[in-house]
Structure formats: structure tokens, C-alpha cells
Design an enzyme around this catalytic site. Sequence first.
Site, PDB file in Angstrom:
ATOM      1  N   GLY A  68       5.379 -10.469  -3.396  1.00  0.00           N
ATOM      2  CA  GLY A  68       5.883  -8.778  -3.321  1.00  0.00           C
ATOM      3  C   GLY A  68       4.841  -8.100  -2.403  1.00  0.00           C
ATOM      4  O   GLY A  68       3.860  -8.923  -1.548  1.00  0.00           O
ATOM      5  N   CYS A  69       4.736  -7.058  -2.404  1.00  0.00           N
ATOM      6  CA  CYS A  69       4.038  -6.326  -1.399  1.00  0.00           C
ATOM      7  C   CYS A  69       2.535  -6.473  -1.677  1.00  0.00           C
ATOM      8  O   CYS A  69       1.767  -6.579  -2.655  1.00  0.00           O
ATOM      9  CB  CYS A  69       4.065  -4.601  -1.660  1.00  0.00           C
ATOM     10  SG  CYS A  69       2.833  -3.666  -0.866  1.00  0.00           S
ATOM     11  N   PHE A  70       1.830  -6.792  -0.516  1.00  0.00           N
ATOM     12  CA  PHE A  70       0.199  -7.571  -0.712  1.00  0.00           C
ATOM     13  C   PHE A  70      -0.775  -6.367  -1.154  1.00  0.00           C
ATOM     14  O   PHE A  70      -1.698  -6.731  -1.663  1.00  0.00           O
ATOM     15  CB  PHE A  70       0.011  -8.107   0.542  1.00  0.00           C
ATOM     16  CG  PHE A  70       0.290  -7.373   2.013  1.00  0.00           C
ATOM     17  CD1 PHE A  70       0.429  -5.979   2.007  1.00  0.00           C
ATOM     18  CD2 PHE A  70       0.312  -8.137   3.120  1.00  0.00           C
ATOM     19  CE1 PHE A  70       0.746  -5.176   3.339  1.00  0.00           C
ATOM     20  CE2 PHE A  70       0.835  -7.585   4.259  1.00  0.00           C
ATOM     21  CZ  PHE A  70       0.826  -6.066   4.402  1.00  0.00           C
ATOM     22  N   TRP A  71      -0.242  -4.989  -1.123  1.00  0.00           N
ATOM     23  CA  TRP A  71      -1.369  -3.989  -1.591  1.00  0.00           C
ATOM     24  C   TRP A  71      -1.848  -4.353  -2.879  1.00  0.00           C
ATOM     25  O   TRP A  71      -3.004  -4.378  -3.320  1.00  0.00           O
ATOM     26  CB  TRP A  71      -0.583  -2.665  -1.412  1.00  0.00           C
ATOM     27  CG  TRP A  71      -0.338  -2.136  -0.083  1.00  0.00           C
ATOM     28  CD1 TRP A  71      -0.733  -2.699   1.205  1.00  0.00           C
ATOM     29  CD2 TRP A  71       0.770  -0.944   0.335  1.00  0.00           C
ATOM     30  NE1 TRP A  71      -0.255  -1.951   2.178  1.00  0.00           N
ATOM     31  CE2 TRP A  71       0.499  -0.988   1.608  1.00  0.00           C
ATOM     32  CE3 TRP A  71       1.330   0.033  -0.541  1.00  0.00           C
ATOM     33  CZ2 TRP A  71       1.065   0.004   2.278  1.00  0.00           C
ATOM     34  CZ3 TRP A  71       1.842   1.138  -0.183  1.00  0.00           C
ATOM     35  CH2 TRP A  71       1.802   1.173   1.459  1.00  0.00           C
TER      36      TRP A  71
END
Length: 237
Positions: A68-71
Site C-alpha cells: 500500500g501507500c509507503f508513508w
Amino acid sequence: MKKFKKSIALWAPLQLIMMVFMPLPALSASGQSEKQEEAMKSESMDMASEKTMMSFPEGMETAVFAGGCFWGVEAVFEGLQGVENVVSGYSGGSADTASYYSVGAGNTGHAESVEIVFNPETIDFETLLEVFFTVAHDPTQLNYQGPDVGSEYRSVVFYTSEDQKASTMRMIEKLDSQMVFPEKIVTELAPLDTFYPAEDYHQDFMKLNPNHGYIVYWDRPKIVELEKKYPHLLMME
């Protein structure tokens, strides 16, 4: 489902109000407009770029995960003892399309990934895998995570050795046999070709933007879960 745009949070109370009345997909971590991206760049700290240029002593190992989103994935692993560095970036595609806008189109072959440099004498690859599967993302979701949809958000372990591949296969078999999740794990295994660091303003995003709406709603709960499940792995303050 069409991707929505990231937005810059003005203040935390407003974000909470927005989260109550705004449909969840509007908090997607998908590509933002050029104006929004420029605002994010200007608000990012220059020191974030130092992460992509760090050198490490001999004996360090590398793991590359996509979920998913790497953040949020980055933030989960940054807090672990034995982890020397975590960089957000792209894996699974070529160099000429390894940029946020290109990857966000969903047809470059990349996945948003994190590169984890760790000291195996302090934390082993199997422990990183366990955190990846049970905290950092939902491994039963293949080409989406939460509100983010597309192959760039797929679940992948990009292994750097045959030992990492075998360890990942054993971990998946173990979690599936124990029925840890209501559905089967769909995480892909792929050999790591090249890891491309993401743009500077994506590095340390949660740390630098703790009140961003997406962070508050989707990623901060991962940190809470990490502290609950693995307090013994957390870096000492």
C-alpha cells in the site's frame, strides 16, 4: 474506482471534521494535483533527502516490502530496534518510469515500496516479516490497501536472496495454517531487481506531516497497533 488526490492538512480539528463528513475514498493516498504536490515539496524538510544517501557499516542487510501507500509502511519500520534506515520508493518497474506521477498511473509495473536496512544481530528478517504481515498492511488484499486501489499498491515481498524467499514462504504458510486472517494471504514474492528511492518529500512523511488527514485516519492506527503487539521491538527513546 478512480484515484482521488492527496490534500495538505491545514489543522487537525478541521481534518477530524472532514473525516466525519467526507467519504473515505477522499482520504486516498493516490496522486495529488501539481499545486498540491508543490505545496508538499515546499513544506518538506531538506534533511529528508539525506536518507537516500546514507552509508552503513558492513554486516547490514536489506529487505524490500510493498504494502500500500509507503508513508505508513515506512513509519512502522522506522520505529524498530535494529533498523538503521527506511526509504520510501518504487520496485518492480524500470528506471524511466520510477516517479510518483508515472507510478500513480498504475501501468508501470512498480509498487510503492520501502527499503529497510537492518542489523541482523539485533533484528532478523523473520521478525521484519511478522511486522509486515500483521501490522504494516493487510496481506489478504492484493491490488489495494484501504482506500488506495491499483497494482502500485499491491502486496509484495521483493526478496534479495533465496533465504529471504524461503523465509517468506514459510511465514505465509504459518500464518495461513494458523488462520491469523479471515482470508488467505495473497502477497506476491518477486526477486528484487532495483529499488528506486521516491521523491524527497515522500521520505519521513508521517514524521514531517503528523496531522495530514490520510496519516491521521489510515496510518497512525498502524503505529498504535505496533506499540500494542510488539512493544519489545520498539526503539528506546
